[in-house]
Design a protein around this motif. Structure first.
Motif, PDB file in Angstrom:
ATOM      1  N   PHE A 285     -10.433  41.026 -10.239  1.00 32.43           N
ATOM      2  CA  PHE A 285     -10.076  40.305  -9.392  1.00 32.43           C
ATOM      3  C   PHE A 285      -9.037  41.026  -8.127  1.00 32.43           C
ATOM      4  O   PHE A 285      -8.333  41.761  -8.554  1.00 32.43           O
ATOM      5  CB  PHE A 285      -9.018  39.149  -9.996  1.00 32.43           C
ATOM      6  CG  PHE A 285      -9.737  38.322 -11.246  1.00 32.43           C
ATOM      7  CD1 PHE A 285     -10.644  37.318 -10.669  1.00 32.43           C
ATOM      8  CD2 PHE A 285      -9.725  38.911 -12.432  1.00 32.43           C
ATOM      9  CE1 PHE A 285     -11.323  36.554 -11.789  1.00 32.43           C
ATOM     10  CE2 PHE A 285     -10.638  38.029 -13.148  1.00 32.43           C
ATOM     11  CZ  PHE A 285     -11.126  37.060 -13.111  1.00 32.43           C
ATOM     12  N   SER A 286      -9.097  40.451  -6.813  1.00 31.25           N
ATOM     13  CA  SER A 286      -8.275  40.971  -5.984  1.00 31.25           C
ATOM     14  C   SER A 286      -7.048  40.270  -5.898  1.00 31.25           C
ATOM     15  O   SER A 286      -5.972  41.127  -5.531  1.00 31.25           O
ATOM     16  CB  SER A 286      -8.933  40.972  -4.623  1.00 31.25           C
ATOM     17  OG  SER A 286     -10.061  41.692  -4.664  1.00 31.25           O
ATOM     18  N   ILE A 287      -6.831  39.379  -6.390  1.00 29.53           N
ATOM     19  CA  ILE A 287      -5.349  38.767  -6.574  1.00 29.53           C
ATOM     20  C   ILE A 287      -5.283  38.050  -8.235  1.00 29.53           C
ATOM     21  O   ILE A 287      -6.236  37.342  -8.362  1.00 29.53           O
ATOM     22  CB  ILE A 287      -5.134  37.577  -5.800  1.00 29.53           C
ATOM     23  CG1 ILE A 287      -4.956  38.073  -4.285  1.00 29.53           C
ATOM     24  CG2 ILE A 287      -3.794  36.919  -6.151  1.00 29.53           C
ATOM     25  CD1 ILE A 287      -4.945  37.107  -3.164  1.00 29.53           C
ATOM     26  N   ILE A 288      -4.277  38.336  -8.640  1.00 35.92           N
ATOM     27  CA  ILE A 288      -3.860  37.867 -10.156  1.00 35.92           C
ATOM     28  C   ILE A 288      -2.327  37.305  -9.861  1.00 35.92           C
ATOM     29  O   ILE A 288      -1.558  37.998  -9.736  1.00 35.92           O
ATOM     30  CB  ILE A 288      -4.031  39.022 -11.132  1.00 35.92           C
ATOM     31  CG1 ILE A 288      -5.489  39.401 -11.254  1.00 35.92           C
ATOM     32  CG2 ILE A 288      -3.593  37.959 -12.565  1.00 35.92           C
ATOM     33  CD1 ILE A 288      -5.444  40.450 -12.375  1.00 35.92           C
ATOM     34  N   ILE A 289      -2.458  35.909 -10.265  1.00 40.79           N
ATOM     35  CA  ILE A 289      -1.009  35.332 -10.322  1.00 40.79           C
ATOM     36  C   ILE A 289      -0.642  34.936 -11.765  1.00 40.79           C
ATOM     37  O   ILE A 289      -1.470  34.482 -12.610  1.00 40.79           O
ATOM     38  CB  ILE A 289      -1.301  34.056  -9.608  1.00 40.79           C
ATOM     39  CG1 ILE A 289      -1.535  34.058  -8.261  1.00 40.79           C
ATOM     40  CG2 ILE A 289       0.131  33.220  -9.919  1.00 40.79           C
ATOM     41  CD1 ILE A 289      -1.686  32.916  -7.445  1.00 40.79           C
ATOM     42  N   CYS A 290       0.342  35.645 -12.334  1.00 42.88           N
ATOM     43  CA  CYS A 290       0.758  35.580 -13.471  1.00 42.88           C
ATOM     44  C   CYS A 290       2.075  34.919 -13.581  1.00 42.88           C
ATOM     45  O   CYS A 290       3.280  35.583 -13.560  1.00 42.88           O
ATOM     46  CB  CYS A 290       1.020  36.931 -14.241  1.00 42.88           C
ATOM     47  SG  CYS A 290       1.531  36.871 -15.968  1.00 42.88           S
ATOM     48  N   ASP A 291       2.187  33.480 -13.611  1.00 40.11           N
ATOM     49  CA  ASP A 291       3.357  32.629 -13.741  1.00 40.11           C
ATOM     50  C   ASP A 291       3.515  32.450 -15.089  1.00 40.11           C
ATOM     51  O   ASP A 291       3.224  31.559 -15.866  1.00 40.11           O
ATOM     52  CB  ASP A 291       2.910  31.433 -13.077  1.00 40.11           C
ATOM     53  CG  ASP A 291       4.343  30.397 -12.900  1.00 40.11           C
ATOM     54  OD1 ASP A 291       5.350  30.885 -13.392  1.00 40.11           O
ATOM     55  OD2 ASP A 291       4.019  29.331 -12.355  1.00 40.11           O
ATOM     56  N   ALA A 292       4.340  33.439 -15.786  1.00 42.38           N
ATOM     57  CA  ALA A 292       4.413  33.624 -17.013  1.00 42.38           C
ATOM     58  C   ALA A 292       5.258  32.625 -17.821  1.00 42.38           C
ATOM     59  O   ALA A 292       6.296  32.155 -17.251  1.00 42.38           O
ATOM     60  CB  ALA A 292       5.035  35.070 -17.364  1.00 42.38           C
ATOM     61  N   PRO A 293       4.843  32.125 -19.121  1.00 40.04           N
ATOM     62  CA  PRO A 293       5.605  31.338 -19.763  1.00 40.04           C
ATOM     63  C   PRO A 293       7.040  31.979 -19.948  1.00 40.04           C
ATOM     64  O   PRO A 293       7.156  33.367 -20.318  1.00 40.04           O
ATOM     65  CB  PRO A 293       5.224  31.553 -21.200  1.00 40.04           C
ATOM     66  CG  PRO A 293       3.696  31.795 -20.882  1.00 40.04           C
ATOM     67  CD  PRO A 293       3.716  32.722 -19.884  1.00 40.04           C
ATOM     68  N   CYS A 294       8.181  31.339 -19.910  1.00 40.43           N
ATOM     69  CA  CYS A 294       9.555  31.910 -19.797  1.00 40.43           C
ATOM     70  C   CYS A 294      10.482  30.900 -20.509  1.00 40.43           C
ATOM     71  O   CYS A 294      10.078  29.801 -20.787  1.00 40.43           O
ATOM     72  CB  CYS A 294       9.609  32.224 -18.556  1.00 40.43           C
ATOM     73  SG  CYS A 294      10.273  31.099 -17.522  1.00 40.43           S
ATOM     74  N   THR A 295      11.645  31.292 -20.508  1.00 39.10           N
ATOM     75  CA  THR A 295      12.813  30.338 -21.061  1.00 39.10           C
ATOM     76  C   THR A 295      12.974  29.237 -20.207  1.00 39.10           C
ATOM     77  O   THR A 295      13.375  28.204 -20.300  1.00 39.10           O
ATOM     78  CB  THR A 295      14.099  31.136 -20.917  1.00 39.10           C
ATOM     79  OG1 THR A 295      14.500  31.656 -19.814  1.00 39.10           O
ATOM     80  CG2 THR A 295      14.210  32.251 -21.988  1.00 39.10           C
ATOM     81  N   GLY A 296      12.549  29.237 -18.788  1.00 39.49           N
ATOM     82  CA  GLY A 296      12.772  28.269 -17.711  1.00 39.49           C
ATOM     83  C   GLY A 296      14.209  28.021 -17.454  1.00 39.49           C
ATOM     84  O   GLY A 296      14.595  26.981 -16.658  1.00 39.49           O
ATOM     85  N   SER A 297      14.974  29.068 -17.428  1.00 37.39           N
ATOM     86  CA  SER A 297      16.426  28.879 -17.393  1.00 37.39           C
ATOM     87  C   SER A 297      16.742  28.865 -15.825  1.00 37.39           C
ATOM     88  O   SER A 297      17.855  28.170 -15.579  1.00 37.39           O
ATOM     89  CB  SER A 297      17.170  30.272 -17.721  1.00 37.39           C
ATOM     90  OG  SER A 297      16.447  31.434 -17.323  1.00 37.39           O
ATOM     91  N   GLY A 298      15.782  29.114 -14.924  1.00 31.93           N
ATOM     92  CA  GLY A 298      16.103  28.612 -13.372  1.00 31.93           C
ATOM     93  C   GLY A 298      15.807  27.319 -13.351  1.00 31.93           C
ATOM     94  O   GLY A 298      16.421  26.993 -11.909  1.00 31.93           O
ATOM     95  N   THR A 299      15.438  26.458 -13.969  1.00 34.85           N
ATOM     96  CA  THR A 299      15.169  25.309 -13.923  1.00 34.85           C
ATOM     97  C   THR A 299      16.049  24.504 -14.639  1.00 34.85           C
ATOM     98  O   THR A 299      16.004  22.982 -14.556  1.00 34.85           O
ATOM     99  CB  THR A 299      13.821  24.796 -13.897  1.00 34.85           C
ATOM    100  OG1 THR A 299      13.600  24.812 -15.515  1.00 34.85           O
ATOM    101  CG2 THR A 299      12.863  25.740 -13.333  1.00 34.85           C
TER     102      THR A 299
END
Length: 390
Positions: A285-299
């Motif tokens: 792929f020429s673009i990979i988006i990895c919006d990774a699972p996280c704590t979500g602390s910014g939300t």
């Protein structure tokens, strides 16, 4: 019993029966569904009391639930509040003071609200981020290409108060039901201010912007598909889109949403990227988006109950999983391709340390790394690191 004592009693019952396993909003909704005596004004007051408890509750851990509700109302409200006035008229008379003055009167500092400042990323203002928990973030909409006039005309016709943040971003008040006015996903996307910015690097990539053929792209932790829609719009539809996530029901909802948005999916598949991927080795792929699972602390200013019940040990657990996910997705990046590593976390272990891990293991060129600071705009805080496979 006065209605205000009833409010406190109901809020206390909701709080005492809540353990953090599901969103607080769902728990509150179930409470009101089981007891239909409350009118809409009553429900708003009780729900507000619950959220104020969780927004400031960590700073008053030793206090009773009622005391935490009152303390939270004092810190979170900016004008006279009936419930606060009924129980503490002295505090209600001072509710219009600045937050620093109210904190001083409450004998607490910002780190009492957010006690994990030692884990924050280096570019995060600990005090400002902590105080953001006392404010409910706004609702942001992203106007899809070619829809601006239609959207603004509809908002005007509905006499809906709004603020145009940019050519494609609108801020609404929290009590506005946007789906009653606008066609969600077709005309606008409900997307936080900083979520709208995570692919901004593409604006500096003429090879992608001027491409004549569709660009092979993989949204590898696609979730609800907001980043997929954003990518499609940024590249004016010239995307051959592959999406994946860990559960089929997530992808089912995603396919429905992208269909509503008028976006075709090249293919979708279930995969757990914390273990080696099921993709063919030759697929690139020429673009990979990895919006990774996280704590979500910014939300968490949207869901302060998550802060209240958070176990610090989870930071390392998420960071380990994130390193596995990037390790199992980056090998599918084309030469010259871009890898977007995105979280909605404020923790260094999930962000800067994963970025350093990617550079050390894969020797990709770091093109961009920044925190998008939502606490400055009543929005979510995001982290994005963009890499090029050189």
């Amino acid at each position: 019993m006065s209605k205000f004592h009833s409010y406190i009693a109901s809020a206390s019952k909701i709080i005492s029966t809540y353990s953090g396993g599901k969103p607080l909003a769902i728990h509150i909704k179930a409470f009101f569904a089981a007891d239909k005596k409350f009118g809409s004004k009553d429900r708003r007051a009780i729900a507000s009391a619950c959220y104020c408890h969780f927004r400031a509750g960590l700073a008053f851990k030793k206090n009773t639930v009622e005391e935490k509700i009152i303390a939270g109302l004092f810190l979170c409200e900016h004008k006279s509040n009936e419930l606060l006035k009924s129980f503490r008229s002295d505090l209600d008379g001072q509710v219009g003071l600045s937050i620093s003055e109210k904190m001083a009167l409450s004998n607490i500092g910002p780190t009492a609200i957010f006690p994990f400042s030692d884990e924050l990323g280096g570019d995060i203002d600990a005090a400002a981020f902590s105080l953001s928990f006392l404010q409910q973030p706004g609702i942001y909409l992203r106007i899809r290409p070619g829809r601006k006039k239609t959207v603004l005309d509809k908002l005007k016709a509905a006499s809906t108060a709004h603020e145009l943040i940019s050519d494609e971003c609108i801020l609404l008040e929290n009590n506005i039901a946007a789906d009653k006015i606008l066609m969600i996903d077709k005309e606008v996307v409900v997307q936080d201010l900083n979520s709208q910015k995570v692919l901004d690097q593409l604006e500096k990539e003429p090879a992608f912007l001027t491409a004549t053929l569709k660009i092979a792209s993989w949204d590898c932790c696609a979730a609800s598909g907001g980043k997929s829609i954003l990518l499609f719009d940024r590249l004016k539809g010239k995307v051959q889109l592959t999406v994946s996530d860990i559960r089929e029901n997530i992808l089912l909802n995603l396919r429905t949403r992208l269909g509503r948005a008028g976006i075709n999916i090249n293919r979708s598949f279930v995969t757990d990227l914390s273990v080696p991927s099921q993709l063919p080795e030759a697929e690139k792929f020429s673009i990979i988006i990895c919006d990774a699972p996280c704590t979500g602390s910014g939300t968490w200013s949207r869901t302060p109950e998550q802060l209240y019940f958070f176990d610090k040990k989870l930071i390392a657990d998420y960071a380990g999983r994130q390193k596995n996910i990037v390790s199992n997705s980056i090998p599918y990046l084309n030469k010259g391709g871009l890898f977007f590593y995105i979280t909605c976390s404020v923790f260094k272990k999930e962000n800067e340390e994963v970025t350093a891990f990617i550079q050390e293991k894969f020797h990709l060129q770091l093109v961009q790394m920044e925190y998008l600071k939502g606490y400055e705009h009543a929005a979510d805080t995001m982290f994005v690191a963009v890499f090029r496979n050189i």
